[in-house]
Design a protein around this motif. Sequence first.
Motif, short mmCIF file in Angstrom:
data_model
loop_
_atom_site.label_atom_id
_atom_site.label_comp_id
_atom_site.label_asym_id
_atom_site.label_seq_id
_atom_site.Cartn_x
_atom_site.Cartn_y
_atom_site.Cartn_z
N LYS A 270 0.84 -1.19 0.00
CA LYS A 270 0.00 0.00 0.00
C LYS A 270 0.88 1.24 0.00
N LYS A 271 0.39 2.30 -0.64
CA LYS A 271 1.09 3.57 -0.64
C LYS A 271 0.13 4.64 -0.15
N LEU A 272 0.51 5.29 0.95
CA LEU A 272 -0.36 6.24 1.62
C LEU A 272 0.31 7.60 1.68
N LEU A 273 -0.40 8.65 1.27
CA LEU A 273 0.15 10.00 1.32
C LEU A 273 -0.01 10.55 2.73
N ALA A 274 1.10 10.95 3.33
CA ALA A 274 1.11 11.49 4.69
C ALA A 274 1.53 12.94 4.66
N VAL A 275 0.96 13.72 5.55
CA VAL A 275 1.30 15.14 5.73
C VAL A 275 1.74 15.32 7.17
N LEU A 276 2.91 15.91 7.35
CA LEU A 276 3.47 16.11 8.69
C LEU A 276 3.84 17.58 8.86
N PRO A 277 3.28 18.28 9.85
CA PRO A 277 3.61 19.69 10.09
C PRO A 277 4.96 19.86 10.77
N ALA A 278 5.98 19.32 10.17
CA ALA A 278 7.36 19.42 10.68
C ALA A 278 8.27 19.11 9.50
N VAL A 279 9.54 19.42 9.64
CA VAL A 279 10.46 19.20 8.54
C VAL A 279 11.63 18.34 8.99
N GLY A 280 12.31 17.76 8.02
CA GLY A 280 13.49 16.95 8.30
C GLY A 280 13.21 15.47 8.12
N GLU A 281 14.16 14.79 7.47
CA GLU A 281 14.02 13.36 7.26
C GLU A 281 13.93 12.61 8.58
N HIS A 282 14.61 13.12 9.61
CA HIS A 282 14.55 12.47 10.92
C HIS A 282 13.12 12.45 11.46
N ASN A 283 12.36 13.50 11.18
CA ASN A 283 10.98 13.53 11.65
C ASN A 283 10.09 12.58 10.85
N VAL A 284 10.45 12.34 9.60
CA VAL A 284 9.72 11.33 8.82
C VAL A 284 9.95 9.95 9.46
N LYS A 285 11.17 9.68 9.89
CA LYS A 285 11.44 8.40 10.57
C LYS A 285 10.62 8.30 11.85
N ASN A 286 10.57 9.38 12.61
CA ASN A 286 9.77 9.37 13.83
C ASN A 286 8.30 9.10 13.52
N ALA A 287 7.82 9.68 12.43
CA ALA A 287 6.43 9.48 12.03
C ALA A 287 6.17 8.05 11.60
N LEU A 288 7.15 7.42 10.95
CA LEU A 288 7.00 6.02 10.54
C LEU A 288 6.89 5.12 11.78
N ALA A 289 7.66 5.43 12.81
CA ALA A 289 7.55 4.66 14.05
C ALA A 289 6.15 4.81 14.63
N ALA A 290 5.63 6.03 14.63
CA ALA A 290 4.28 6.27 15.15
C ALA A 290 3.24 5.54 14.30
N TYR A 291 3.44 5.54 12.98
CA TYR A 291 2.53 4.81 12.08
C TYR A 291 2.45 3.35 12.48
N PHE A 292 3.60 2.74 12.74
CA PHE A 292 3.59 1.31 13.03
C PHE A 292 2.98 1.02 14.40
N VAL A 293 3.13 1.93 15.35
CA VAL A 293 2.43 1.77 16.63
C VAL A 293 0.93 1.74 16.38
N GLY A 294 0.46 2.64 15.52
CA GLY A 294 -0.97 2.64 15.19
C GLY A 294 -1.41 1.32 14.58
N ILE A 295 -0.62 0.80 13.66
CA ILE A 295 -0.95 -0.48 13.03
C ILE A 295 -1.03 -1.59 14.08
N LEU A 296 -0.04 -1.65 14.97
CA LEU A 296 0.02 -2.72 15.96
C LEU A 296 -1.08 -2.61 17.01
N THR A 297 -1.67 -1.45 17.17
CA THR A 297 -2.77 -1.28 18.12
C THR A 297 -4.13 -1.33 17.44
#
Length: 455
Positions: A270-297
């Motif tokens: 699946k390919k999902l378009l995400a919008v994050l009110p922050a900048v930096g590749e490091h914050n994208v990584k943080n968002a991916l971690a949060a995404y997977f927490v959502g999936i696991l819950t």
Amino acid sequence: MESLNLKEIADYLHAKINLNLDLNTEITEISTDTRNLPTGCLFLALRGKNFDGHDFVEQAISNGAVVAVTDFQVANMPCLIVENTGKALLEIASLYRSKFNIPVVAVTGSVGKTTTKELIACVLSEKFNTLKTEANLNNEIGMPKTLLKLNKTHEAIVLEMGMNHFEEISHMSHSAKPTIAVITNIGFSHVENLGSQEGIKKAKLEILEGMQSDSPVITSADDKFLASLKQELDRPVYMFSTQGNSADVYAEDIKEENGVTTFTICHENKKLLAVLPAVGEHNVKNALAAYFVGILTGMQENEILCGLAKYQPTGMRQNIMEKNGQIIIADCYNASPDSMQAGLTVLSNYDCKGKKIAVLGDMLELGELSKELHAKVGEMAKNATIDRLICYGKEAKQIALHAGDKLEIFCTEEETKLIEQLQNSTQEGDVILFKASHGMHLEQVIAKLYPEEEI
């Protein structure tokens, strides 16, 4: 807090009991502060470097506490006597946590754990009434106090776990018993106490010690110290990445504009378009971690994406604001080579009508590696797409010395000279990054430059 029976607490702590206490008493709050003691609370006498709660036991009882937890008998006071009151706080929180069958997400890492905690809380709040660690209460006192704020309305909790030494995260993990762990990365923070990045990894992996053997870990496939955890651990491990790396979830098409990042989350075809009110590749990584927490819950993808879109940077962590026609990137809470690189990348990629200026201060707690790691940041600055480099602090001289000769460079150890330099050399249209360890107090510099601005 829901009530706990005093006998249950005493039994769990294996405490000695003095006087003739009514063990059927219901405890409605655990407090370490005599200034605000509701009737029915238990006062826990902590010992610190500059205080001793045992000196305030009599005051606590007179102010309404039912009993005190102490490590010796305080004369004529109702006490539960234990060997170590700090350990007792963690144990009471552990007892209390066992009353709740909810997702308990624990987050640690050298860089980004607070942002990741906030992102996870944003995501989970789309479906669950979520409690989270506030501010930086992520140690052996703050973490159990957060656990003790749980009540019957909460459906999930996100706990940040920091450390300076070995065994701290272990103690917190045994208390919290996480159902999901997130490890953001392994950097150099606290290397002075832990010896090496391998030591830091060992300390971070203590987060697993209070978890069930089948409870999952979410971590970075892009971190060389964590990428092999799937092979090293006998438990479910889920990887995130901004570089592919055969991760379970990864991001592509990352685009930044005006403080907002858009990217595509790739997960299970699946390919999902995400919008994050922050900048930096490091914050994208943080968002991916949060995404997977959502999936696991058990959350729906649209719920997770809505949660990510509602995130807002706060406090001194990469707070982007406009002042006097300038863009200020205030990232003054902590600093390490990894977070310096992240800040410089954000600055390099930021749209700018004027000059891109990096104000970089000392990174603290690096021990014998300090000179080498500050020099490494100088190399980063040399390779970044910026116009000026301003170095602040004794150690930051090494940044200036290794930043090459193509940049405009200014270096000082004096706050007044730093402020004077910024007042005289910046103008409308500039983008300015402020980045250093919290002990350098760059937030105070920003406040003096822009007195009306809150960070």
